[in-house]
Design an enzyme around this catalytic site. Structure first.
Site, PDB file in Angstrom:
ATOM      1  N   LYS A  54      34.117  33.360  36.054  1.00 50.96           N
ATOM      2  CA  LYS A  54      32.987  32.904  36.836  1.00 50.96           C
ATOM      3  C   LYS A  54      32.904  33.645  38.157  1.00 50.96           C
ATOM      4  O   LYS A  54      31.909  33.564  38.851  1.00 50.96           O
ATOM      5  CB  LYS A  54      33.125  31.399  37.134  1.00 50.96           C
ATOM      6  CG  LYS A  54      33.223  30.543  35.914  1.00 50.96           C
ATOM      7  CD  LYS A  54      33.596  29.082  36.354  1.00 50.96           C
ATOM      8  CE  LYS A  54      34.644  28.551  35.456  1.00 50.96           C
ATOM      9  NZ  LYS A  54      35.238  27.305  35.903  1.00 50.96           N
ATOM     10  N   GLY A  55      33.970  34.351  38.501  1.00 49.20           N
ATOM     11  CA  GLY A  55      34.070  34.933  39.839  1.00 49.20           C
ATOM     12  C   GLY A  55      32.954  35.889  40.219  1.00 49.20           C
ATOM     13  O   GLY A  55      32.570  35.975  41.381  1.00 49.20           O
ATOM     14  N   ASP A 111      34.545  40.570  39.995  1.00 51.63           N
ATOM     15  CA  ASP A 111      34.675  40.112  41.381  1.00 51.63           C
ATOM     16  C   ASP A 111      35.763  40.883  42.122  1.00 51.63           C
ATOM     17  O   ASP A 111      35.562  41.392  43.214  1.00 51.63           O
ATOM     18  CB  ASP A 111      34.938  38.592  41.442  1.00 51.63           C
ATOM     19  CG  ASP A 111      36.127  38.143  40.577  1.00 51.63           C
ATOM     20  OD1 ASP A 111      36.692  38.976  39.831  1.00 51.63           O
ATOM     21  OD2 ASP A 111      36.478  36.958  40.652  1.00 51.63           O
ATOM     22  N   ASP A 114      42.852  43.182  40.879  1.00 52.47           N
ATOM     23  CA  ASP A 114      44.118  42.904  41.545  1.00 52.47           C
ATOM     24  C   ASP A 114      45.199  43.760  40.857  1.00 52.47           C
ATOM     25  O   ASP A 114      45.314  44.954  41.151  1.00 52.47           O
ATOM     26  CB  ASP A 114      44.353  41.392  41.399  1.00 52.47           C
ATOM     27  CG  ASP A 114      45.527  40.862  42.180  1.00 52.47           C
ATOM     28  OD1 ASP A 114      45.648  41.160  43.359  1.00 52.47           O
ATOM     29  OD2 ASP A 114      46.328  40.110  41.590  1.00 52.47           O
ATOM     30  N   LYS A 142      42.106  45.402  45.343  1.00 46.04           N
ATOM     31  CA  LYS A 142      43.358  45.360  46.121  1.00 46.04           C
ATOM     32  C   LYS A 142      44.262  46.464  45.568  1.00 46.04           C
ATOM     33  O   LYS A 142      45.094  46.192  44.688  1.00 46.04           O
ATOM     34  CB  LYS A 142      44.063  44.019  45.927  1.00 46.04           C
ATOM     35  CG  LYS A 142      43.396  42.824  46.549  1.00 46.04           C
ATOM     36  CD  LYS A 142      44.306  41.612  46.307  1.00 46.04           C
ATOM     37  CE  LYS A 142      43.616  40.313  46.571  1.00 46.04           C
ATOM     38  NZ  LYS A 142      44.401  39.147  46.123  1.00 46.04           N
ATOM     39  N   PHE A 163      45.093  36.678  49.666  1.00 45.38           N
ATOM     40  CA  PHE A 163      44.344  35.874  48.699  1.00 45.38           C
ATOM     41  C   PHE A 163      43.038  35.423  49.341  1.00 45.38           C
ATOM     42  O   PHE A 163      43.047  34.742  50.364  1.00 45.38           O
ATOM     43  CB  PHE A 163      45.158  34.670  48.218  1.00 45.38           C
ATOM     44  CG  PHE A 163      44.575  34.067  46.983  1.00 45.38           C
ATOM     45  CD1 PHE A 163      44.906  34.564  45.729  1.00 45.38           C
ATOM     46  CD2 PHE A 163      43.652  33.034  47.074  1.00 45.38           C
ATOM     47  CE1 PHE A 163      44.337  34.029  44.583  1.00 45.38           C
ATOM     48  CE2 PHE A 163      43.080  32.491  45.933  1.00 45.38           C
ATOM     49  CZ  PHE A 163      43.421  32.990  44.688  1.00 45.38           C
ATOM     50  N   VAL A 164      41.930  35.823  48.761  1.00 47.48           N
ATOM     51  CA  VAL A 164      40.627  35.551  49.370  1.00 47.48           C
ATOM     52  C   VAL A 164      39.787  34.612  48.502  1.00 47.48           C
ATOM     53  O   VAL A 164      39.955  34.557  47.286  1.00 47.48           O
ATOM     54  CB  VAL A 164      39.843  36.865  49.641  1.00 47.48           C
ATOM     55  CG1 VAL A 164      40.473  37.650  50.767  1.00 47.48           C
ATOM     56  CG2 VAL A 164      39.734  37.726  48.397  1.00 47.48           C
TER      57      VAL A 164
END
Ligand code: IMP
Length: 193
Positions: A54-55, A111, A114, A142, A163-164
Site C-alpha cells: 500500500k506504500g 515507495d 531498502d 536508502k 525509519f520514515v
C-alpha cells in the site's frame, strides 16, 4: 459549526515524530520533476504503471496527476516473508495483476527501496511474464541498506538510514496519511532498523 469544505490535513503527531525529513512541498516539486522525465522517456509508447500496495498509493496518485502521457495503471499487493521489518527475499503475491504484461513497457512504482530484496523478488516474478521492458521508479531509496543491487531508473530522494513514515509509508499501519515524510522517534522504532 465546522466547515466541511475545508481540506483536512492530518495532524502531525508531535510526540511521535522526531523530525520532518521531506516536506509536502519538496515532495510535490520532486514528483513533478520525475513525471517530466518519465513523460520524456516514454514518449510515443503505451506504458503500464504497476504500483505496489500500500506504500506507493499516494505517490502513484500524485505522479499520475503530473504525467502528461496516457499511462495505464495496475497494482499488486505483495507481502514479504521475514521477521519484523527485515525482509527475507521471498515475497508472497497477495493480489496479482489484472493486466497481461507480455510485450508491454512496464514501470514499477515503489515507495521505498531498502535492502532491495522485495523488489528483486518482484522483478524476477514480473520477468517471467516477458514484458518488453521493465523499469523502476521509487520515491525513496536508502542506498546504505542495500543487500542486493537494484537498478532504479527513477529515484525521488536518496535518504539516510532512518525509519520514515508519512506520504503512504507506515509504521504498524499508522502515519500513512501524513502529508510530509518524517522520522519517527527512536523508542517507537527500536529494534526495527
Ligand atoms: P526491502 O525489501 O528491504 O527493500 O523492503 C522494502 C519495503 O520495506 C518497502 O516497500 C516498505 O514497505 C518497507 N520499508 C523499508 N524502509 C521503510 C521505512 O523507512 N519506512 C516504512 N517502510 C519501510
Amino acid at each position: 459549526m465546522t466547515d466541511d469544505r475545508q481540506p483536512k490535513a492530518p495532524v502531525m503527531p508531535a510526540d511521535a515524530i522526531e523530525t520532518v525529513m521531506l516536506t509536502s512541498a519538496q515532495i510535490r516539486e520532486r514528483v513533478a520533476e520525475l513525471a517530466r522525465t518519465i513523460d520524456h522517456d516514454y514518449e510515443g509508447r503505451d506504458p503500464l504503471l504497476i504500483f505496489v500496495m500500500k506504500g506507493a498509493l499516494l505517490f502513484v496518485a500524485d505522479l499520475m496527476r503530473e504525467l502528461r502521457g496516457n499511462f495505464r495503471l495496475d497494482f499488486m499487493i505483495v507481502s514479504s516473508y521475514g521477521s519484523g521489518t527485515e525482509t527475507s527475499g521471498s515475497v508472497r503475491i497477495v493480489a496479482d495483476l489484472k493486466s497481461d504484461i507480455h510485450g508491454q513497457d512496464v514501470l514499477v512504482v515503489e515507495d521505498i527501496v531498502d535492502s532491495g530484496l522485495t523488489l528483486t523478488a518482484l522483478l524476477d516474478y514480473l520477468r517471467l511474464h516477458s514484458p518488453a521492458s521493465i523499469e523502476i521508479c521509487t520515491l525513496l531509496s536508502k542506498p546504505s541498506r542495500r543487500r542486493v543491487e537494484v537498478d532504479c531508473r527513477y529515484v525521488g530522494f536518496e535518504i539516510e538510514d532512518r525509519f520514515v513514515v508519512g506520504y503512504g509509508l507506515d509504521f504498524d499501519e499508522r502515519y500513512r496519511g501524513l502529508p510530509d515524510i518524517a522520522v519517527l522517534k527512536t523508542p517507537l522504532t527500536a529494534g526495527m532498523e
